[in-house]
Design an enzyme around this catalytic site. Structure first.
Site, short mmCIF file in Angstrom:
data_model
loop_
_atom_site.label_atom_id
_atom_site.label_comp_id
_atom_site.label_asym_id
_atom_site.label_seq_id
_atom_site.Cartn_x
_atom_site.Cartn_y
_atom_site.Cartn_z
CB SER A 118 56.96 21.58 34.15
OG SER A 118 56.26 20.34 33.35
CE LYS A 119 64.83 17.63 34.01
NZ LYS A 119 65.79 18.67 34.55
NE ARG A 120 53.56 14.42 34.70
CZ ARG A 120 52.15 15.21 34.59
NH1 ARG A 120 52.33 16.31 34.66
NH2 ARG A 120 51.47 14.25 34.32
#
Ligand code: GLU
Length: 506
Positions: free
Chosen positions: A263-265
């Protein structure tokens, strides 16, 4: 072309890498570009770069430059593209707005699309109702059934609209993915998707299909996330009466743990640990494009069950679509280090010297060609990334080094004992006309015997004294490069430090 490659027998392909410039170029995109490039090179076809920038809200200003720089760094040069033009220009979708509008109209005229005037609120209300009734949310408004000419008159009068695909309500469609085979879905499960937005820009579903057709694309490599759209895309191609390309949906990457997609995180957190999925970051971390390419190529493709070292040229010769793996692969940074090391060792000394030179210069060292040519062979086997160079070998360029005095004390000796050993070593060095491995190492080994020390204990004193580091390239080769005078002077400095420590001990 090598006779072993099955793809070499197919006619020249036209393939495209079609990123949306909405962020920083990451491994997934770069790998798609790589496979495209390989097939184009292998078949003497064309590799096209196309920017899919119709989603104006998501654009990131630096993204195009980052894509271009990243591909260039990897050495994946395209034959047609926004920056170099080509016979099917423009290659930026925002500059092809009219083309999509004409094609949307063509579909409307053929009865495969319709103008839709429903407001956001109306659509939302229907959607909520469908969800409440446990129905699949789908377009259910009246516009699908409007008379075409009346709808056109409303458009001409300036009413706001979108264009939707008129999905057949009956029957099914079968799409074909090269890695997964046939995929059949019932049309009733498919929506009347929007093709053209109210701002006049096409959505991906229309823009990419139109471009792929007009640009003569024969093979579409794209991420697995587009697989659910394959039925709609097959419908669009067939509605126009066009021949579909070969669809190849590439596997996604999983987190290094293998648990779930990145994910982006995750990406942000990964950066805190000194790892990154962004191409420019990998460059900044001192990875070679050759290492990154080798690593990426094997995340989703294999040649056989054992060959792991590939140059770009090897990949061009050996790549086959049939060996792509549809299973998701976990990102493995240990493998990246491994491949990078292999490619560092595969470079000639002259080539590696030129690549590491800037890493020394940025530290402020002035680097002569002669010096770096001497240093490179002895550090080549010890490097994982180019960034390692100054840490491993910066001491060669320093006029003065200042070891940590405690580091000069050999294991299992006192400062006084190490001082004595250092003084004896100093006498030996002074007696030698030249310092190099042949002349010096045997002398130091027998001195260690005389002193009742292990060779490693004596060498560690010399190593810290001369290089300032506990770990260094081979000691006597290093001393040879540093030179007799400087090596002796550094040992003298170390003796003083050890004596001071010894005095403090009493
Ligand atoms: N613009 C799309 C993306 O970035 C391209 C997908 C495709 O290659 O068709 O995901």
């Amino acid at each position: 072309m090598p006779p072993t490659s099955s793809n070499s027998r197919i006619k020249p392909v036209r393939v495209r890498f079609a990123p949306s410039p909405t962020g920083t170029t990451h491994l997934g995109s770069a790998r798609t570009a790589l496979y495209n490039y390989l097939l184009a090179q292998q078949t003497s076809g064309q590799f096209i770069l196309r920017f899919e920038d119709t989603d104006r809200k998501r654009l990131v200003p630096e993204a195009e430059k980052d894509l271009i720089d990243s591909l260039k760094w990897l050495g994946l040069q395209w034959d047609e593209g926004p920056d170099i033009g080509g016979p099917f220009a423009p290659y930026r979708q925002s500059e092809r707005k009219e083309i999509y509008q004409q094609h949307a109209e063509e579909l409307i005229n053929k009865g495969h699309a319709f103008y839709c005037f429903c407001t956001r609120e109306e659509l939302e209300a229907v959607r909520k109702e469908q969800i409440k009734n446990q129905q699949q949310p789908q377009y259910a408004g009246p516009c699908r059934n409007y008379n075409k000419d009346e709808a056109k008159a409303r458009v001409a009068a300036g009413e706001e609209y979108v264009v939707r695909f008129k999905m057949p309500k009956e029957g099914s469609i079968t799409g074909h993915d090269r890695l997964r085979g046939e995929i059949t879905v019932q049309n009733s499960t498919l929506d009347d998707s929007v093709l053209l937005k109210s701002d006049g820009h096409a959505l991906y579903h229309l823009a990419a299909m139109v471009d792929d057709h007009l640009m003569g694309i024969t093979h579409v490599f794209r991420g697995e996330e587009w697989l659910p759209s394959l039925p709609l895309h097959a419908h669009i191609y067939r509605a126009f009466g066009w021949q579909e390309p070969e669809w190849v949906h590439l596997s996604v990457f999983l987190k290094p743990s293998g648990k779930g997609k990145m994910s982006k995180r995750d990406t942000e957190q990964m950066k805190l640990t000194g790892k990154s999925i962004f191409v420019k970051d990998l460059e900044a971390m001192g990875y070679l494009p050759e290492g990154v390419l080798n690593w990426m190529a094997l995340m989703g493709w294999s040649y056989d069950d054992h060959t792991e070292f590939f140059t770009l040229q090897d990949l061009i010769e050996k790549f086959t679509i049939g060996k792509l793996n549809p299973k998701a692969a976990a990102i493995d940074y240990k493998k990246l280090d491994h491949f990078n090391g292999l490619h560092i060792r595969n470079l000639s000394v002259a080539e590696l010297s030129e690549r590491i030179r800037p890493y020394f210069e940025v530290e402020g060292y002035s680097v002569s060609t002669e010096q770096i040519a001497q240093i490179t062979p002895i550090i080549q086997v010890r490097m994982t990334t180019l960034n390692d160079a100054p840490a491993v070998a910066g001491f060669f360029f320093q006029d003065d080094i200042t070891p940590q005095p405690e580091d000069l004390i050999a294991k299992k000796t006192t400062a006084a004992e190490s001082a004595t050993a250092a003084k004896r070593a100093y006498e030996v060095l002074k007696s030698l006309a030249d310092i190099n491995r042949e002349s010096t190492e045997p002398q130091m080994r027998s001195l260690a015997d005389d002193l009742g020390l292990k060779a490693g204990q004596l060498f560690s004193i010399l190593r810290v004294a001369v290089t300032g580091q506990k770990v260094s390239p081979p000691l006597f080769e290093s001393m040879e490069i540093i030179g007799r005078e400087t090596s002796i002077a550094r040992l003298e400095q170390a003796i003083k430090m050890l004596e001071e420590l010894a005095n403090n001990d009493v």
